[in-house]
Design a protein around this motif. Structure first.
Motif, PDB file in Angstrom:
ATOM      1  N   LYS A 425     -20.587 -25.003  16.353  1.00 40.62           N
ATOM      2  CA  LYS A 425     -19.491 -25.724  16.991  1.00 40.62           C
ATOM      3  C   LYS A 425     -19.439 -25.469  18.493  1.00 40.62           C
ATOM      4  O   LYS A 425     -19.267 -26.390  19.289  1.00 40.62           O
ATOM      5  CB  LYS A 425     -18.165 -25.323  16.339  1.00 40.62           C
ATOM      6  N   GLN A 426     -19.601 -24.206  18.899  1.00 40.44           N
ATOM      7  CA  GLN A 426     -19.511 -23.848  20.308  1.00 40.44           C
ATOM      8  C   GLN A 426     -20.620 -24.524  21.125  1.00 40.44           C
ATOM      9  O   GLN A 426     -20.382 -25.020  22.224  1.00 40.44           O
ATOM     10  CB  GLN A 426     -19.588 -22.331  20.470  1.00 40.44           C
ATOM     11  N   GLU A 429     -19.852 -28.324  21.395  1.00 38.48           N
ATOM     12  CA  GLU A 429     -18.759 -28.577  22.346  1.00 38.48           C
ATOM     13  C   GLU A 429     -19.245 -28.441  23.784  1.00 38.48           C
ATOM     14  O   GLU A 429     -18.846 -29.223  24.656  1.00 38.48           O
ATOM     15  CB  GLU A 429     -17.604 -27.611  22.084  1.00 38.48           C
ATOM     16  N   LYS A 430     -20.096 -27.463  24.008  1.00 42.60           N
ATOM     17  CA  LYS A 430     -20.637 -27.263  25.358  1.00 42.60           C
ATOM     18  C   LYS A 430     -21.446 -28.478  25.800  1.00 42.60           C
ATOM     19  O   LYS A 430     -21.325 -28.945  26.943  1.00 42.60           O
ATOM     20  CB  LYS A 430     -21.510 -26.013  25.380  1.00 42.60           C
ATOM     21  N   ASN A 433     -19.178 -31.420  26.577  1.00 47.07           N
ATOM     22  CA  ASN A 433     -18.537 -31.200  27.878  1.00 47.07           C
ATOM     23  C   ASN A 433     -19.501 -31.509  29.018  1.00 47.07           C
ATOM     24  O   ASN A 433     -19.109 -32.080  30.043  1.00 47.07           O
ATOM     25  CB  ASN A 433     -18.045 -29.758  27.989  1.00 47.07           C
ATOM     26  N   GLU A 474     -17.966 -37.874  21.033  1.00 49.83           N
ATOM     27  CA  GLU A 474     -17.078 -36.859  20.461  1.00 49.83           C
ATOM     28  C   GLU A 474     -17.032 -36.938  18.945  1.00 49.83           C
ATOM     29  O   GLU A 474     -16.619 -35.984  18.283  1.00 49.83           O
ATOM     30  CB  GLU A 474     -15.674 -37.010  21.044  1.00 49.83           C
ATOM     31  N   THR A 477     -21.253 -35.141  14.810  1.00 52.45           N
ATOM     32  CA  THR A 477     -21.074 -33.867  14.117  1.00 52.45           C
ATOM     33  C   THR A 477     -22.424 -33.194  13.865  1.00 52.45           C
ATOM     34  O   THR A 477     -23.475 -33.840  13.952  1.00 52.45           O
ATOM     35  CB  THR A 477     -20.389 -34.089  12.758  1.00 52.45           C
TER      36      THR A 477
END
Length: 505
Positions: A425-426, A429-430, A433, A474, A477
């Motif tokens: 997940k991290q 997300e990075k 971003n 976004e 997944t």
């Protein structure tokens, strides 16, 4: 000029648009809506116009895009789109000529002689060498006579004298683009020049410019092993798709392109209904639109002839090719995949970023920095263009004494990780971003926004495709990434091209 680069304009544009929208969204305010600032108008002749008022500096950026490129050329006429791009800088009946009536008289004879010379040369071994020499001399003399009536580079001069910046043109597989930035009080000059170029182009100095393109091909393709490999790679990866053709064209086609061919190509594809104009900057939208209607409204329109594009058949086995040259080894791998607006295309944008965006990306950390197998390695989604199904690619240069074979296996190990291990997940997300923020600076310019708006309007039929990009990435997944990798990044769906260093005798 041919558009090149490891990253597609489509991909860069999406990321830039996403970043732009995020940057202009205050934390406590509703989401910024680009549609509120874009005025979108279709003229009666079918030409689409996008206008954005942006009063940050007294300048304006203007893009004209035609939905035509190398993918639209007929067999035996490769290079037509690129040569036509060159020719449209030669001027019109009123721009670039001292006396067009006199020039036209000579140009008719130039065309007749050039056509006769080409016909004789096409005979190959049966050609009459004496006749060829006679026609060559006659053409040379006629070209010299025609040059007496030519005002060289008048379009460039008019723009330069009126403060232009970034005057350029480009040809791709999908799109041909003409762009310039000007002081905002020079919009009418631009409209007069460009509308005249759409209505009254003159293919002067044709045979000279054809020779220029032939030399361009020799210097920038034949003499550059990496480009030759790229050309070989696409010709191998695509069996039926028009993306197998080089933008600059094959030498034997360029050599026999004719003014008649280019005029027919121009009339077919540079029609208002196949054109988008984007104007961004210090403008009054209403007044600017009136200027556009005044000059571009009279450009005659015609119904575009539909043409069938052969679908690329499913690949059922790995393809491999190599080029032996006096250059360091190089590796290119490509997998077939869908193009936009498929959701899987968004997924591959994320996969590209995971694999090669920045020094913390997987390929860099593992192969370049960690194992030190490669000098560089990168991924690119959507190659070579976006209108038709395309490729996800990974390319790299092995670091001596490591081989291309070692680099290839190391890349496959990272591809297999995508199939077997869900992205954390991290890390995801990075990446998202980064996709939001990386290209903010690019869209801060009038030119950047005009480029993106016109590109998405011409490719997708709606510039608003780019405004939805953040929302779509976004949604990606870890399961989506694994599914796409398992479905497409497989051995039987890939093409591998290797540049092999020629051994010294």
């Amino acid at each position: 000029m041919i558009r090149t680069g490891k990253r597609t304009a489509r991909h860069i544009a999406l990321l830039a648009a996403a970043a732009f929208l995020v940057a202009l969204t205050p934390a406590a305010a509703p989401a910024y809506n680009l549609e509120d600032r874009v005025q979108r108008v279709t003229l009666e002749n079918g030409l689409k116009v996008l206008l954005v008022e942006r009063h940050t500096s007294p300048t304006v950026s203007l893009y004209i895009r035609h939905l035509v490129g190398a993918a639209d050329e007929a067999e035996g006429q490769t290079g037509a789109a690129h040569l036509l791009e060159h020719m449209l800088f030669k001027g019109t009946r009123t721009i670039g000529s001292k006396n067009f009536k006199e020039e036209e008289r000579v140009l008719k004879r130039v065309r007749e002689t050039g056509a006769a010379l080409d016909r004789e040369r096409m005979k190959g071994a049966r050609a009459d060498e004496a006749e060829i020499k006679r026609l060559e001399q006659q053409l040379k003399e006629l070209q010299s006579e025609a040059r007496e009536w030519v005002v060289e580079n008048e379009i460039d001069r008019l723009y330069t004298e009126n403060g232009s910046v970034d005057l350029n043109a480009s040809t791709g597989q999908d799109v041909t683009t003409y762009k310039v930035s000007l002081p905002s009080n020079r919009i009418e000059l631009w409209a007069r020049i460009e509308a005249d170029r759409m209505m009254n182009p003159v293919l002067r100095e044709f045979y000279t410019e054809r020779d220029v393109v032939m030399e361009e091909r020799r210097q920038t393709y034949e003499s550059v092993p990496a480009r030759k490999l790229s050309e070989l790679f696409l010709a191998s990866a695509f069996t039926a798709s028009p993306y197998r053709r080089p933008i600059i064209g094959w030498p034997s086609d360029i050599a026999y392109l004719s003014p008649d061919t280019l005029e027919s190509f121009f009339k077919q594809y540079h029609s208002p209904g196949n054109t988008v104009i984007a104007i961004v900057g210090d403008i009054h939208a209403g007044k600017t639109l009136q200027l556009v209607k005044k000059y571009f409204g009279p450009v005659p329109s015609h119904k575009l002839a539909g043409h069938h594009v052969t679908e690329e058949p499913v690949q059922n086995g790995e393809k491999r090719t190599e080029l032996v040259a006096e250059a360091n080894p190089y590796l290119a791998i490509g997998w077939h995949k869908p193009t936009l607006p498929s959701f899987e295309d968004y997924v591959f944008d994320v996969i590209e970023a995971l694999l090669s965006k920045g020094r913390t990306s997987r390929l860099h950390r593992s192969i370049v920095q960690g194992r030190q197998i490669a000098e560089d390695v990168s991924a690119a989604n959507g190659m070579p263009a976006a209108r038709y199904p395309n490729l996800f690619m990974v390319t790299g240069t092995p670091r001596h004494p490591h081989t291309a074979e070692e680099l290839e296996q190391a890349i496959y190990e990272e591809i297999d990780r995508l199939k077997k291990e869900p992205v954390k997940k991290q890390e995801l997300e990075k990446i998202i971003n980064q996709l939001r923020a990386e290209f903010i600076r690019d869209l801060s310019s009038n030119s950047g926004l005009a480029s993106r708006l016109s590109y998405y309007e011409i490719i997708t039929g709606d510039y608003r495709y780019m405004t939805r990009y953040v929302e779509m990435i976004e949604k990606v997944t870890p399961k989506d990434i694994m599914a796409a990798a398992k479905k497409y990044l497989i051995e039987e769906n890939r093409t591998v091209a290797v540049l092999v260093k020629k051994e010294k005798p």
